[in-house]
Design a protein around this motif. Structure first.
Motif, PDB file in Angstrom:
ATOM      1  N   SER A  89      52.774   5.987  80.774  1.00  0.00           N
ATOM      2  CA  SER A  89      52.363   4.877  81.633  1.00  0.00           C
ATOM      3  C   SER A  89      51.540   5.330  82.830  1.00  0.00           C
ATOM      4  N   ILE A  90      52.105   6.241  83.632  1.00  0.00           N
ATOM      5  CA  ILE A  90      51.418   6.649  84.856  1.00  0.00           C
ATOM      6  C   ILE A  90      50.256   7.582  84.558  1.00  0.00           C
ATOM      7  N   GLY A  91      50.454   8.498  83.630  1.00  0.00           N
ATOM      8  CA  GLY A  91      49.395   9.454  83.323  1.00  0.00           C
ATOM      9  C   GLY A  91      48.345   8.890  82.378  1.00  0.00           C
ATOM     10  N   GLY A  92      48.764   8.554  81.148  1.00  0.00           N
ATOM     11  CA  GLY A  92      47.807   8.158  80.124  1.00  0.00           C
ATOM     12  C   GLY A  92      47.149   6.819  80.363  1.00  0.00           C
ATOM     13  N   LEU A  93      47.931   5.781  80.594  1.00  0.00           N
ATOM     14  CA  LEU A  93      47.349   4.447  80.746  1.00  0.00           C
ATOM     15  C   LEU A  93      46.489   4.336  82.003  1.00  0.00           C
ATOM     16  N   PHE A  94      46.932   5.005  83.093  1.00  0.00           N
ATOM     17  CA  PHE A  94      46.105   4.950  84.299  1.00  0.00           C
ATOM     18  C   PHE A  94      44.757   5.623  84.064  1.00  0.00           C
ATOM     19  N   ALA A  95      44.757   6.763  83.365  1.00  0.00           N
ATOM     20  CA  ALA A  95      43.498   7.460  83.096  1.00  0.00           C
ATOM     21  C   ALA A  95      42.566   6.589  82.250  1.00  0.00           C
ATOM     22  N   LEU A  96      43.121   5.890  81.267  1.00  0.00           N
ATOM     23  CA  LEU A  96      42.288   5.022  80.438  1.00  0.00           C
ATOM     24  C   LEU A  96      41.735   3.846  81.252  1.00  0.00           C
ATOM     25  N   TYR A  97      42.559   3.299  82.144  1.00  0.00           N
ATOM     26  CA  TYR A  97      42.076   2.219  83.013  1.00  0.00           C
ATOM     27  C   TYR A  97      40.961   2.723  83.919  1.00  0.00           C
ATOM     28  N   GLU A  98      41.155   3.881  84.493  1.00  0.00           N
ATOM     29  CA  GLU A  98      40.134   4.437  85.391  1.00  0.00           C
ATOM     30  C   GLU A  98      38.848   4.738  84.630  1.00  0.00           C
ATOM     31  N   ALA A  99      38.968   5.202  83.369  1.00  0.00           N
ATOM     32  CA  ALA A  99      37.779   5.461  82.557  1.00  0.00           C
ATOM     33  C   ALA A  99      37.007   4.166  82.292  1.00  0.00           C
ATOM     34  N   TYR A 100      37.736   3.104  81.990  1.00  0.00           N
ATOM     35  CA  TYR A 100      37.105   1.800  81.763  1.00  0.00           C
ATOM     36  C   TYR A 100      36.367   1.330  83.024  1.00  0.00           C
ATOM     37  N   HIS A 101      37.031   1.480  84.161  1.00  0.00           N
ATOM     38  CA  HIS A 101      36.421   1.060  85.426  1.00  0.00           C
ATOM     39  C   HIS A 101      35.169   1.883  85.724  1.00  0.00           C
ATOM     40  N   LYS A 102      35.232   3.198  85.524  1.00  0.00           N
ATOM     41  CA  LYS A 102      34.094   4.061  85.843  1.00  0.00           C
ATOM     42  C   LYS A 102      32.934   3.829  84.867  1.00  0.00           C
TER      43      LYS A 102
END
Length: 309
Positions: A89-102
């Motif tokens: 949740s904190i590691g994987g999903l946040f990284a994917l969300y940040e990738a989408y945003h960037k």
């Protein structure tokens, strides 16, 4: 796995991840790189995971109570499972969300361009030391098992968790270095987003593997093949003619429950049977010290119980 070995690997990983997290967040503050933010969150999540493993190890040492007559050894598995959830949740999903945003706001790195490279190279050095410590501690208990077999069959969760986390961290740092380097070379921030997405997919994959392994331990696993064979051999002796059937279950990494039906002679007295059971228990504990809870049921083998040729 010795408690000391697991604790040493956890502490080494915790120290490395705390230092790495601080430098990554500093680099993100200076450069606004999504890869650095994802890696900072990753290191922060890993630090929390190591704290969870230490807490689980401490709580598992509590003595048995009337409500928990077999003790709290499985708390180590519970905290290992929580680690997989945190990593997902904190590691994987946040990284994917940040990738989408960037990806949808692909700004490059315009200031402090050298900082991410320096931070990532330093992080690779610190993470390599942590990974080396985990490998050294694991080799002391791994035996002739391959690394995949060790992760899949280890009854103590700490070393497999630290190994997978450190391996994921090193690969993630390489992904981040790739994304940042390509962004610096091309000025296109979508390379940074791609590196962040690769980090997210990596962490989700590792979290899934950890969750599967911890679930198996939580449900209850039998002793290793070697321990089961040693217990069966130790049960046989004076007063015990054969083992009719036997089951084992890990109550914790270093505590094994043994329940077996053993064959005794039809002419044995109750006193003889009691002495035979006591002797069998001593032999089992001498052969497999983690076999701490033993229940033996004496029986007389009947024709129907005799194995067919």
């Amino acid at each position: 796995m010795s408690a000391g070995g697991g604790t040493k690997a956890i502490v080494a990983a915790l120290a490395a991840n705390l230092g790495i997290a601080v430098t990554k967040f500093a680099a993100f503050a200076l450069t606004a790189s999504s890869s650095m933010l994802a890696e900072g969150i990753h290191s922060l999540a890993d630090s929390g995971n190591q704290v969870l493993l230490l807490v689980g190890g401490k709580r598992s040492k509590r003595g048995a109570t009337p409500e928990h007559p077999f003790g709290f050894g499985r708390e180590r598995y519970v905290y290992g499972f929580i680690v997989s959830i945190v990593l997902f949740s904190i590691g994987g999903l946040f990284a994917l969300y940040e990738a989408y945003h960037k990806w949808h706001d692909p700004h490059g790195i315009d200031a402090w361009r050298w900082v991410p490279i320096v931070v990532l190279l330093a992080a690779i050095g610190m993470e390599s030391y942590s990974f080396r410590t985990a490998i050294h501690e694991s080799n002391e208990v791994r035996g002739d098992r391959s690394w995949v077999q060790f992760v899949r069959t280890a009854k103590a969760p700490e070393l497999p968790v630290v190994l997978l986390e450190d391996l994921a961290a090193l690969i993630g740092l390489v992904f981040a270095l790739f994304g940042v380097s390509m962004t610096l070379a091309t000025g296109n921030g979508r390379w940074d987003a791609a590196g962040t997405a690769m980090i997210g997919l990596l962490l989700v994959s590792v979290a899934f593997v950890l969750a599967v392994e911890m679930k198996s331990l939580l449900l209850g696993e039998a002793g290793t093949v070697e321990n089961v064979r040693a217990i069966e051999a130790a049960l046989l002796g004076e007063g015990v003619d054969s083992v009719i059937h036997m089951k084992t279950l890990h109550l914790g990494p270093e505590e094994l429950l043994v329940a077996a039906k053993i064959e005794v002679a039809a002419t044995d007295s109750a006193s003889d049977v009691a002495l035979a059971i006591d002797a069998a228990e001593r032999r089992v504990r001498a052969a497999v010290p983690i076999a701490q809870v033993i229940y033996l049921e004496p029986d007389i083998r009947r024709p129907a119980d005799t194995p067919q040729p």
